[in-house]
Design a protein around this motif. Sequence first.
Motif, PDB file in Angstrom:
ATOM      1  N   LEU A 152     -25.396 -11.771  -1.790  1.00  0.00           N
ATOM      2  CA  LEU A 152     -24.451 -11.365  -0.757  1.00  0.00           C
ATOM      3  C   LEU A 152     -24.889 -10.024  -0.189  1.00  0.00           C
ATOM      4  CD1 LEU A 152     -21.122 -12.241  -2.644  1.00  0.00           C
ATOM      5  CD2 LEU A 152     -22.605 -13.759  -1.303  1.00  0.00           C
ATOM      6  N   GLY A 153     -25.266 -10.012   1.089  1.00  0.00           N
ATOM      7  CA  GLY A 153     -25.758  -8.797   1.718  1.00  0.00           C
ATOM      8  C   GLY A 153     -24.631  -7.887   2.190  1.00  0.00           C
ATOM      9  N   PRO A 154     -24.976  -6.778   2.850  1.00  0.00           N
ATOM     10  CA  PRO A 154     -23.990  -5.783   3.247  1.00  0.00           C
ATOM     11  C   PRO A 154     -22.985  -6.320   4.274  1.00  0.00           C
ATOM     12  CG  PRO A 154     -26.244  -4.961   3.576  1.00  0.00           C
ATOM     13  CD  PRO A 154     -26.350  -6.388   3.228  1.00  0.00           C
ATOM     14  N   ALA A 155     -21.706  -6.171   3.952  1.00  0.00           N
ATOM     15  CA  ALA A 155     -20.621  -6.621   4.831  1.00  0.00           C
ATOM     16  C   ALA A 155     -19.502  -5.587   4.790  1.00  0.00           C
ATOM     17  CB  ALA A 155     -20.096  -7.975   4.376  1.00  0.00           C
ATOM     18  N   ILE A 156     -18.503  -5.783   5.637  1.00  0.00           N
ATOM     19  CA  ILE A 156     -17.346  -4.896   5.584  1.00  0.00           C
ATOM     20  C   ILE A 156     -16.646  -5.065   4.243  1.00  0.00           C
ATOM     21  CG2 ILE A 156     -15.792  -6.560   6.723  1.00  0.00           C
ATOM     22  CD1 ILE A 156     -14.537  -4.070   8.161  1.00  0.00           C
ATOM     23  N   GLY A 157     -16.334  -3.950   3.600  1.00  0.00           N
ATOM     24  CA  GLY A 157     -15.832  -3.983   2.235  1.00  0.00           C
ATOM     25  C   GLY A 157     -14.331  -4.213   2.135  1.00  0.00           C
ATOM     26  N   PRO A 158     -13.848  -4.452   0.916  1.00  0.00           N
ATOM     27  CA  PRO A 158     -12.443  -4.826   0.694  1.00  0.00           C
ATOM     28  C   PRO A 158     -11.435  -3.716   0.978  1.00  0.00           C
ATOM     29  CG  PRO A 158     -13.603  -4.558  -1.393  1.00  0.00           C
ATOM     30  CD  PRO A 158     -14.648  -4.498  -0.317  1.00  0.00           C
ATOM     31  N   GLU A 159     -11.895  -2.482   1.130  1.00  0.00           N
ATOM     32  CA  GLU A 159     -10.971  -1.399   1.479  1.00  0.00           C
ATOM     33  C   GLU A 159     -10.924  -1.152   2.990  1.00  0.00           C
ATOM     34  OE1 GLU A 159      -8.941  -0.083  -0.786  1.00  0.00           O
ATOM     35  OE2 GLU A 159      -9.893  -1.494  -2.168  1.00  0.00           O
ATOM     36  N   ALA A 160     -11.720  -1.887   3.755  1.00  0.00           N
ATOM     37  CA  ALA A 160     -11.820  -1.646   5.195  1.00  0.00           C
ATOM     38  C   ALA A 160     -11.473  -2.861   6.053  1.00  0.00           C
ATOM     39  CB  ALA A 160     -13.237  -1.174   5.548  1.00  0.00           C
ATOM     40  N   PHE A 161     -11.518  -4.064   5.487  1.00  0.00           N
ATOM     41  CA  PHE A 161     -11.314  -5.275   6.289  1.00  0.00           C
ATOM     42  C   PHE A 161      -9.822  -5.586   6.375  1.00  0.00           C
ATOM     43  CE2 PHE A 161     -11.639 -10.080   6.673  1.00  0.00           C
ATOM     44  CZ  PHE A 161     -11.872 -10.038   8.037  1.00  0.00           C
ATOM     45  N   GLU A 162      -9.170  -4.989   7.367  1.00  0.00           N
ATOM     46  CA  GLU A 162      -7.728  -5.154   7.554  1.00  0.00           C
ATOM     47  C   GLU A 162      -7.452  -6.324   8.487  1.00  0.00           C
ATOM     48  OE1 GLU A 162      -4.401  -2.434   9.640  1.00  0.00           O
ATOM     49  OE2 GLU A 162      -5.436  -1.438   7.964  1.00  0.00           O
ATOM     50  N   VAL A 163      -6.578  -7.233   8.046  1.00  0.00           N
ATOM     51  CA  VAL A 163      -6.274  -8.436   8.834  1.00  0.00           C
ATOM     52  C   VAL A 163      -4.773  -8.693   8.826  1.00  0.00           C
ATOM     53  CG1 VAL A 163      -8.512  -9.492   8.342  1.00  0.00           C
ATOM     54  CG2 VAL A 163      -6.571  -9.981   6.841  1.00  0.00           C
ATOM     55  N   GLY A 164      -4.349  -9.570   9.733  1.00  0.00           N
ATOM     56  CA  GLY A 164      -2.945  -9.952   9.796  1.00  0.00           C
ATOM     57  C   GLY A 164      -2.635 -11.151   8.909  1.00  0.00           C
ATOM     58  N   ASN A 165      -1.357 -11.510   8.883  1.00  0.00           N
ATOM     59  CA  ASN A 165      -0.904 -12.640   8.063  1.00  0.00           C
ATOM     60  C   ASN A 165      -1.619 -13.934   8.413  1.00  0.00           C
ATOM     61  OD1 ASN A 165       1.129 -11.710   6.214  1.00  0.00           O
ATOM     62  ND2 ASN A 165       2.446 -11.296   7.990  1.00  0.00           N
ATOM     63  N   GLU A 166      -1.961 -14.093   9.718  1.00  0.00           N
ATOM     64  CA  GLU A 166      -2.521 -15.376  10.152  1.00  0.00           C
ATOM     65  C   GLU A 166      -3.905 -15.614   9.556  1.00  0.00           C
ATOM     66  OE1 GLU A 166      -4.239 -12.328  12.732  1.00  0.00           O
ATOM     67  OE2 GLU A 166      -2.184 -12.686  12.024  1.00  0.00           O
ATOM     68  N   VAL A 167      -4.695 -14.553   9.383  1.00  0.00           N
ATOM     69  CA  VAL A 167      -6.025 -14.710   8.787  1.00  0.00           C
ATOM     70  C   VAL A 167      -5.894 -15.076   7.310  1.00  0.00           C
ATOM     71  CG1 VAL A 167      -8.164 -13.509   8.169  1.00  0.00           C
ATOM     72  CG2 VAL A 167      -7.168 -13.209  10.441  1.00  0.00           C
ATOM     73  N   ARG A 168      -5.042 -14.349   6.603  1.00  0.00           N
ATOM     74  CA  ARG A 168      -4.807 -14.664   5.178  1.00  0.00           C
ATOM     75  C   ARG A 168      -4.311 -16.103   5.020  1.00  0.00           C
ATOM     76  NH1 ARG A 168      -0.013 -13.986   2.097  1.00  0.00           N
ATOM     77  NH2 ARG A 168      -0.361 -13.709  -0.158  1.00  0.00           N
ATOM     78  N   ALA A 169      -3.403 -16.518   5.884  1.00  0.00           N
ATOM     79  CA  ALA A 169      -2.852 -17.870   5.798  1.00  0.00           C
ATOM     80  C   ALA A 169      -3.923 -18.935   6.010  1.00  0.00           C
ATOM     81  CB  ALA A 169      -1.723 -18.041   6.814  1.00  0.00           C
ATOM     82  N   GLN A 170      -4.855 -18.673   6.938  1.00  0.00           N
ATOM     83  CA  GLN A 170      -5.930 -19.644   7.187  1.00  0.00           C
ATOM     84  C   GLN A 170      -6.812 -19.821   5.956  1.00  0.00           C
ATOM     85  OE1 GLN A 170      -8.134 -19.414  11.019  1.00  0.00           O
ATOM     86  NE2 GLN A 170      -6.519 -18.008  11.672  1.00  0.00           N
ATOM     87  N   PHE A 171      -7.137 -18.712   5.293  1.00  0.00           N
ATOM     88  CA  PHE A 171      -7.951 -18.817   4.083  1.00  0.00           C
ATOM     89  C   PHE A 171      -7.198 -19.551   2.975  1.00  0.00           C
ATOM     90  CE2 PHE A 171     -10.629 -15.359   5.837  1.00  0.00           C
ATOM     91  CZ  PHE A 171     -11.886 -15.871   5.522  1.00  0.00           C
ATOM     92  N   GLY A 186       0.959  -2.300   4.028  1.00  0.00           N
ATOM     93  CA  GLY A 186       2.026  -2.326   5.017  1.00  0.00           C
ATOM     94  C   GLY A 186       2.317  -3.756   5.423  1.00  0.00           C
ATOM     95  N   ASP A 187       2.334  -4.021   6.740  1.00  0.00           N
ATOM     96  CA  ASP A 187       2.544  -5.396   7.201  1.00  0.00           C
ATOM     97  C   ASP A 187       1.221  -6.121   7.433  1.00  0.00           C
ATOM     98  OD1 ASP A 187       1.701  -4.000   9.403  1.00  0.00           O
ATOM     99  OD2 ASP A 187       3.225  -4.797  10.776  1.00  0.00           O
ATOM    100  N   LYS A 188       0.132  -5.521   6.986  1.00  0.00           N
ATOM    101  CA  LYS A 188      -1.202  -6.123   7.095  1.00  0.00           C
ATOM    102  C   LYS A 188      -1.737  -6.432   5.695  1.00  0.00           C
ATOM    103  CE  LYS A 188      -1.934  -5.433  11.639  1.00  0.00           C
ATOM    104  NZ  LYS A 188      -2.327  -6.474  12.597  1.00  0.00           N
TER     105      LYS A 188
END
Length: 242
Positions: A152-171, A186-188
């Motif tokens: 797994l190469g360099p990607a946006i890390g778990p402390e920086a990749f902020e998403v909304g409910n809809e992205v989490r729901a899709q996964f 918060g709400d993200k």
Amino acid sequence: MAELPLITPDWPAPANVKALQTTRQGGVSMGVYASLNLGDHVKDNPPHVAANRQLLSAYLPSEPVWLNQVHGVRVIDAALSSCLESADASVATRKQVVCVTMTADCLPVLLCDHAGTVVAAVHAGWRSLCDGVIEATVAAMPVPAGQLMAWLGPAIGPEAFEVGNEVRAQFMAKDAQAESAFKAKGDKWLGDLYTIARQRLQRLGVTQVYGGGHCTFSESETFFSFRRDGDTGRMGSFIWLE
């Protein structure tokens, strides 16, 4: 010629499998694209991009099979590719054929088998990761998944990749265990692409997974980040059979 500051994947790949990862350093691009931008689709000066790719050619056995990445799940055979096919992963079983994925926050995944007969490069942005680009790539490789390893190469890390409910729901709709890869803010939500990729690989039977320790967003001296900067360059992740 000065050596480029490249990252060599730390994984137990067979000796005939060669791979490298570029950073943003060592090239000729200027401004927001400084300096080793490999993307020719990001409004950088075309001669600078060409010069950067030329610098890289000293480390590769042939011209990489560049893709028009569209955040989908199409996988091509790099040896049979026409110019700039629209796809997000490529597989190669022929020697000296270079698979590549370009990223600037999306997750690059490199794959090979223990016997050194097949390699692949995957562009796993969140959409393609969610929709199954890793699964499609593993299915396109002519060996059982249990014989594969991944980096797994360099990607946006778990402390920086902020998403909304809809992205989490899709996964979570695709795989319930993805819930553990999201942390409330918060709400993200903060999403962990590395964890999701490991989960998907594990479920396929790919148990040897390496890398996944960088954050393109926070390591601004080393990596381009679209989320951080907007207009920016692209790094490349390359793999081939010697």
